[in-house]
Design an enzyme around this catalytic site. Structure first.
Site, PDB file in Angstrom:
ATOM      1  N   LYS A  35       0.846  -1.207   0.000  1.00  0.00           N
ATOM      2  CA  LYS A  35       0.000   0.000   0.000  1.00  0.00           C
ATOM      3  C   LYS A  35       0.878   1.252   0.000  1.00  0.00           C
ATOM      4  CE  LYS A  35      -0.216  -0.331   4.988  1.00  0.00           C
ATOM      5  NZ  LYS A  35      -0.896  -0.976   6.120  1.00  0.00           N
ATOM      6  N   ARG A  63     -10.222  -0.341  14.730  1.00  0.00           N
ATOM      7  CA  ARG A  63      -9.988   0.424  13.513  1.00  0.00           C
ATOM      8  C   ARG A  63     -10.952  -0.150  12.479  1.00  0.00           C
ATOM      9  NH1 ARG A  63      -4.044   1.009  10.777  1.00  0.00           N
ATOM     10  NH2 ARG A  63      -4.597  -1.054  10.013  1.00  0.00           N
ATOM     11  N   TYR A  77      17.827  29.729   7.523  1.00  0.00           N
ATOM     12  CA  TYR A  77      16.690  30.464   8.097  1.00  0.00           C
ATOM     13  C   TYR A  77      16.784  30.513   9.614  1.00  0.00           C
ATOM     14  CZ  TYR A  77      14.020  30.497   3.724  1.00  0.00           C
ATOM     15  OH  TYR A  77      13.579  30.717   2.449  1.00  0.00           O
ATOM     16  N   MET A 106      13.039  24.326   2.320  1.00  0.00           N
ATOM     17  CA  MET A 106      12.117  23.558   1.484  1.00  0.00           C
ATOM     18  C   MET A 106      12.859  22.668   0.482  1.00  0.00           C
ATOM     19  SD  MET A 106       9.042  24.878  -0.986  1.00  0.00           S
ATOM     20  CE  MET A 106       8.190  25.739   0.319  1.00  0.00           C
TER      21      MET A 106
END
Ligand SMILES: *Cc1c(COP(=O)(O)O)cnc(C)c1O
Length: 360
Positions: free
Chosen positions: A48, A142, A259, A308
């Site tokens: 998955k 679940r 940063y 980023m």
């Protein structure tokens, strides 16, 4: 007329400045380890979330070639993305059968894992004349039918290939919930006929063969994660991220990096700026000393915050590194998880789309 071609057209193969190397032999060796640990049970594979980020088709093909027959995805989108299912392979869709899923479930050989009374009714009403799987909730709360529902006659008339349940605490071998769930699953097994029974994920396999039943479903461990203490040192790393150094600089004593200016150089520091950032899944949790690159076996720590698309590493001790060099990022899942507080699952599935993915 100014007709511009898209960037890259006419140029040779696109070359990304970041790359994931996947080790096919390690993936197969890990599956063989789980197959051996599963004893007489057949060993499948959870693929998955696009094979935990590695690429579900690529994983399926390699494991199928090694003898794996049973695969598990979460949704019908994932099942369809795998393409046609080769003869002899079995595919289960863990999230079962919504109304929207019925046409796709009827169109192919994948089996829905029926999780609720509504799903059972929907499958019966669909007119399908073939096997399905059924999930029993034995305590995780679940997905799955309650044991009482399973024994109520609700499942009568179904052709059940695999009856499943899922362990909540298998990564903690001493947790009392493991034995409770095993006990409950056995009692449902005695009442509900199915071709096969399946309880264990990666960590469940590590609990021993009482948990293996007829079919096991490892995921994490196949990809090099350490699911439980019992697998320590047994599994091979599969995923190795690499990023290119796009600039080298000397940061003078007293100057800062990145940063927030959170890192101040105590002495002149040689720094490589790598083309890798939190948009690539290299999250800010790796900032300031928690992440590191590996250069000829030497650990080079991250300096300051992760941006980023960029990260700075200290290469003062690796003076040969030059602009354009490829640098391996330490992505040992177990130690990276301990250093960052991110789970090994998150570390695998958050790797982004910008990598060139290379099976070696
Ligand atoms: C994800 C999943 C697995 C595999 O779990 P791992 O912890 O990755 O080994 C097995 N069974 C079910 C139902 C799952 O959702």
């Amino acid at each position: 007329m100014d007709v511009r071609l898209p960037i890259g057209v006419g140029v040779t193969a696109p070359v990304s400045p970041l790359r994931l190397d996947f080790d096919s032999a390690a993936l197969v060796a890990n599956w063989r380890w789980f197959a051996a640990a599963s004893g007489r049970a057949v060993c499948g594979a959870a693929i998955k979330a696009d094979g935990y980020g590695l690429g579900a088709r690529a994983v399926r093909d390699r494991l199928a070639a090694a003898g794996c027959r049973d695969f598990f995805v979460a949704t019908w989108d994932e099942a369809v993305a795998l393409g046609p299912l080769a003869d002899g392979l079995s595919l289960s869709v863990l999230h079962g059968l919504r109304d929207e899923d019925v046409p796709r479930a009827l169109a192919g050989p994948a089996r829905p894992v029926l999780n609720s009374a509504q799903m059972v009714a929907r499958w019966k009403a669909s007119g399908a004349r073939r096997a399905c799987d059924v999930m029993i909730d034995t305590g995780m709360n679940r997905l799955g039918l309650t044991p009482e529902e399973a024994r109520s006659g609700l499942l009568d008339g179904l052709d059940i290939d695999t009856l499943l349940s899922h362990l909540a605490c298998a990564d903690e071998p001493g947790h009392p919930m493991n034995e409770q769930q095993l006990f409950t699953f056995r009692s449902v097994k005695a009442a509900v006929p199915a071709r096969r029974y399946s309880l264990a994920n990666s960590a469940g396999v590590c609990l021993g063969q009482r948990y293996a039943f007829g079919l096991t479903r490892p995921g994490l461990g196949l990809y090099g994660g350490v699911p439980a203490p019992g697998a320590d040192g047994q599994l091979h790393p599969v995923v190795r991220p690499h990023a290119q150094a796009i600039q080298i600089r000397i940061v003078p004593q007293g100057a800062t990096v990145g940063y927030g200016a959170t890192f101040t150089a105590a002495a002149a520091t040689r720094v490589a700026i790598l083309n890798l950032g939190y948009a690539d899944g290299y999250l800010r949790a790796f900032g300031e000393g928690r992440g590191r690159a590996l250069i000829d076996g030497l650990a080079c720590p991250v300096l300051g915050r992760v941006s980023m698309d960029l990260v700075a590493i200290d290469i003062t001790e690796a003076p040969a590194v030059a602009e354009g060099d490829w640098i391996e990022i330490d992505y040992d899942l177990s130690s990276a998880s301990a250093a960052t507080g991110l789970s090994q699952y998150e570390l695998l599935t958050s790797l982004g789309r910008r990598y060139q993915r290379c099976w070696i």
